[in-house]
Design a protein around this motif. Structure first.
Motif, PDB file in Angstrom:
ATOM      1  N   ILE A  27     -14.542  -8.401   6.418  1.00  0.00           N
ATOM      2  CA  ILE A  27     -13.551  -8.159   5.369  1.00  0.00           C
ATOM      3  C   ILE A  27     -13.318  -9.432   4.560  1.00  0.00           C
ATOM      4  N   ASP A  28     -13.191 -10.580   5.269  1.00  0.00           N
ATOM      5  CA  ASP A  28     -12.994 -11.857   4.585  1.00  0.00           C
ATOM      6  C   ASP A  28     -14.159 -12.155   3.653  1.00  0.00           C
ATOM      7  N   TYR A  29     -15.387 -11.936   4.142  1.00  0.00           N
ATOM      8  CA  TYR A  29     -16.578 -12.174   3.327  1.00  0.00           C
ATOM      9  C   TYR A  29     -16.605 -11.230   2.125  1.00  0.00           C
ATOM     10  N   GLY A  30     -16.273  -9.961   2.378  1.00  0.00           N
ATOM     11  CA  GLY A  30     -16.263  -8.966   1.298  1.00  0.00           C
ATOM     12  C   GLY A  30     -15.257  -9.319   0.217  1.00  0.00           C
ATOM     13  N   ILE A  31     -14.074  -9.757   0.629  1.00  0.00           N
ATOM     14  CA  ILE A  31     -13.053 -10.159  -0.342  1.00  0.00           C
ATOM     15  C   ILE A  31     -13.530 -11.361  -1.147  1.00  0.00           C
ATOM     16  N   ARG A  32     -14.155 -12.306  -0.459  1.00  0.00           N
ATOM     17  CA  ARG A  32     -14.660 -13.503  -1.140  1.00  0.00           C
ATOM     18  C   ARG A  32     -15.701 -13.121  -2.196  1.00  0.00           C
ATOM     19  N   VAL A  33     -16.620 -12.216  -1.815  1.00  0.00           N
ATOM     20  CA  VAL A  33     -17.678 -11.796  -2.740  1.00  0.00           C
ATOM     21  C   VAL A  33     -17.085 -11.081  -3.948  1.00  0.00           C
ATOM     22  N   LEU A  34     -16.131 -10.189  -3.694  1.00  0.00           N
ATOM     23  CA  LEU A  34     -15.566  -9.382  -4.772  1.00  0.00           C
ATOM     24  C   LEU A  34     -14.645 -10.178  -5.698  1.00  0.00           C
ATOM     25  N   THR A  35     -13.967 -11.182  -5.168  1.00  0.00           N
ATOM     26  CA  THR A  35     -12.973 -11.897  -5.973  1.00  0.00           C
ATOM     27  C   THR A  35     -13.449 -13.264  -6.456  1.00  0.00           C
ATOM     28  N   SER A  36     -14.638 -13.687  -6.046  1.00  0.00           N
ATOM     29  CA  SER A  36     -15.113 -15.023  -6.404  1.00  0.00           C
ATOM     30  C   SER A  36     -15.302 -15.174  -7.915  1.00  0.00           C
ATOM     31  N   VAL A  37     -14.826 -16.291  -8.434  1.00  0.00           N
ATOM     32  CA  VAL A  37     -14.983 -16.622  -9.855  1.00  0.00           C
ATOM     33  C   VAL A  37     -15.951 -17.793 -10.010  1.00  0.00           C
ATOM     34  N   TYR A  38     -15.868 -18.747  -9.082  1.00  0.00           N
ATOM     35  CA  TYR A  38     -16.642 -19.982  -9.173  1.00  0.00           C
ATOM     36  C   TYR A  38     -17.795 -19.899  -8.179  1.00  0.00           C
ATOM     37  N   GLY A  43     -30.385 -16.745  -6.129  1.00  0.00           N
ATOM     38  CA  GLY A  43     -31.425 -15.735  -5.993  1.00  0.00           C
ATOM     39  C   GLY A  43     -31.697 -15.466  -4.520  1.00  0.00           C
ATOM     40  N   ASN A  44     -32.485 -14.422  -4.254  1.00  0.00           N
ATOM     41  CA  ASN A  44     -32.827 -14.026  -2.873  1.00  0.00           C
ATOM     42  C   ASN A  44     -31.583 -13.789  -2.021  1.00  0.00           C
ATOM     43  N   GLY A  45     -30.481 -13.397  -2.670  1.00  0.00           N
ATOM     44  CA  GLY A  45     -29.271 -13.082  -1.920  1.00  0.00           C
ATOM     45  C   GLY A  45     -28.436 -14.280  -1.516  1.00  0.00           C
ATOM     46  N   VAL A  46     -28.839 -15.478  -1.925  1.00  0.00           N
ATOM     47  CA  VAL A  46     -28.088 -16.683  -1.570  1.00  0.00           C
ATOM     48  C   VAL A  46     -27.124 -17.025  -2.707  1.00  0.00           C
ATOM     49  N   VAL A  47     -25.837 -17.051  -2.389  1.00  0.00           N
ATOM     50  CA  VAL A  47     -24.812 -17.386  -3.363  1.00  0.00           C
ATOM     51  C   VAL A  47     -23.964 -18.526  -2.802  1.00  0.00           C
ATOM     52  N   ILE A  48     -23.746 -19.568  -3.602  1.00  0.00           N
ATOM     53  CA  ILE A  48     -22.881 -20.672  -3.189  1.00  0.00           C
ATOM     54  C   ILE A  48     -21.531 -20.472  -3.874  1.00  0.00           C
ATOM     55  N   TYR A  49     -20.492 -20.378  -3.052  1.00  0.00           N
ATOM     56  CA  TYR A  49     -19.145 -20.124  -3.568  1.00  0.00           C
ATOM     57  C   TYR A  49     -18.354 -21.426  -3.654  1.00  0.00           C
ATOM     58  N   GLY A  50     -17.699 -21.641  -4.802  1.00  0.00           N
ATOM     59  CA  GLY A  50     -16.917 -22.852  -4.995  1.00  0.00           C
ATOM     60  C   GLY A  50     -15.428 -22.611  -5.118  1.00  0.00           C
ATOM     61  N   ASP A  51     -14.988 -21.365  -4.889  1.00  0.00           N
ATOM     62  CA  ASP A  51     -13.574 -21.019  -5.097  1.00  0.00           C
ATOM     63  C   ASP A  51     -12.630 -21.853  -4.231  1.00  0.00           C
ATOM     64  N   ASP A  52     -13.013 -22.067  -2.968  1.00  0.00           N
ATOM     65  CA  ASP A  52     -12.143 -22.843  -2.070  1.00  0.00           C
ATOM     66  C   ASP A  52     -11.994 -24.279  -2.562  1.00  0.00           C
ATOM     67  N   ALA A 129     -26.415 -24.640   0.739  1.00  0.00           N
ATOM     68  CA  ALA A 129     -26.659 -23.238   0.413  1.00  0.00           C
ATOM     69  C   ALA A 129     -26.252 -22.307   1.546  1.00  0.00           C
ATOM     70  N   THR A 130     -26.381 -22.746   2.776  1.00  0.00           N
ATOM     71  CA  THR A 130     -26.048 -21.865   3.899  1.00  0.00           C
ATOM     72  C   THR A 130     -24.640 -22.088   4.428  1.00  0.00           C
ATOM     73  N   SER A 131     -24.205 -23.325   4.460  1.00  0.00           N
ATOM     74  CA  SER A 131     -22.899 -23.627   5.053  1.00  0.00           C
ATOM     75  C   SER A 131     -21.755 -23.571   4.049  1.00  0.00           C
ATOM     76  N   GLY A 132     -22.059 -23.878   2.789  1.00  0.00           N
ATOM     77  CA  GLY A 132     -20.992 -23.983   1.797  1.00  0.00           C
ATOM     78  C   GLY A 132     -20.209 -25.281   1.915  1.00  0.00           C
ATOM     79  N   ASP A 133     -20.649 -26.162   2.822  1.00  0.00           N
ATOM     80  CA  ASP A 133     -19.985 -27.454   3.025  1.00  0.00           C
ATOM     81  C   ASP A 133     -20.621 -28.526   2.133  1.00  0.00           C
ATOM     82  N   ILE A 134     -19.917 -29.636   1.984  1.00  0.00           N
ATOM     83  CA  ILE A 134     -20.480 -30.783   1.267  1.00  0.00           C
ATOM     84  C   ILE A 134     -21.599 -31.375   2.126  1.00  0.00           C
ATOM     85  N   VAL A 135     -22.799 -31.482   1.550  1.00  0.00           N
ATOM     86  CA  VAL A 135     -23.945 -31.983   2.309  1.00  0.00           C
ATOM     87  C   VAL A 135     -24.519 -33.285   1.738  1.00  0.00           C
TER      88      VAL A 135
END
Length: 199
Positions: A27-38, A43-52, A129-135
């Motif tokens: 549910i948390d992932y679904g909400i993030r996907v649906l509400t993400s702006v940043y 491609g290939n299903g990989v999305v990096i989210y910057g909202d947090d 790309a996988t963790s969403g953390d600063i690398v």
């Protein structure tokens, strides 16, 4: 008096708890996907989210390059660089083959000067790309070599062990086009479909 067997009930409770945990994560992932702006879709299903990062008020997110830029310039890893024994050169895509050799020569000469790194300035950070953390973090310093002003860049890759790997690149410095911290934030603001806090 017979013995009561609680095993089926315990197993059922554990199964429900595990299922609930997975459901909450989904549910948390679904909400993030649906509400993400940043975000940046690689491609290939990989999305990096910057909202947090944006919501924290501490970072600006670049939706074109999936970079996070700290609003406060981060300090350069001076202690680590002061004991760096060998240079590792990164790919310098903006040069042809012969110019790469000249760039390496300039970087080698500049970094041979004691405390060459003391004026390094922060530019931006990379998001995994996988963790969403600063690398990673990127820094630069300006220096002269053979009558040309160079921007020597240091990319610091962060490892899970807590250690870091440093890769150096460089290019002749053009103040009109070179992307420093200020320009990185300006580009990030323009790259996303919505404003970022305070900008």
């Amino acid at each position: 008096m017979g013995t009561l067997n609680f095993f089926p009930n315990k197993t059922l409770r554990i199964a429900i708890m595990v299922f609930s945990l997975f459901l909450l994560v989904a549910i948390d992932y679904g909400i993030r996907v649906l509400t993400s702006v940043y975000k940046k879709d690689l491609g290939n299903g990989v999305v990096i989210y910057g909202d947090d990062y944006v919501r924290s008020g501490l970072w600006v997110f670049d939706c074109k390059y999936s970079r996070a830029i700290s609003r406060e310039r981060l300090p350069a890893p001076l202690a680590e660089l002061s004991v760096l024994e060998t240079l590792t050169f990164g790919q310098m895509y903006y040069f042809n083959g012969r110019d790469v050799a000249s760039a390496k020569e300039a970087i080698t000469a500049i970094t041979a000067v004691p405390e060459w790194h003391k004026d390094l300035q922060y530019i931006y950070s990379g998001v995994g790309a996988t963790s969403g953390d600063i690398v990673s973090h990127k820094f630069f310093v300006l220096a002269d070599h053979a009558g040309v002003k160079w921007a020597v860049e240091v990319s610091e890759s962060l490892r899970l062990s807590g250690s870091a790997r440093f890769v150096l690149t460089g290019r002749p410095y053009n103040p009109e086009t070179y992307v420093d911290h200020t320009k990185a934030i300006e580009a990030a603001v323009k790259s996303c479909p919505a404003p970022q806090q305070g900008l």
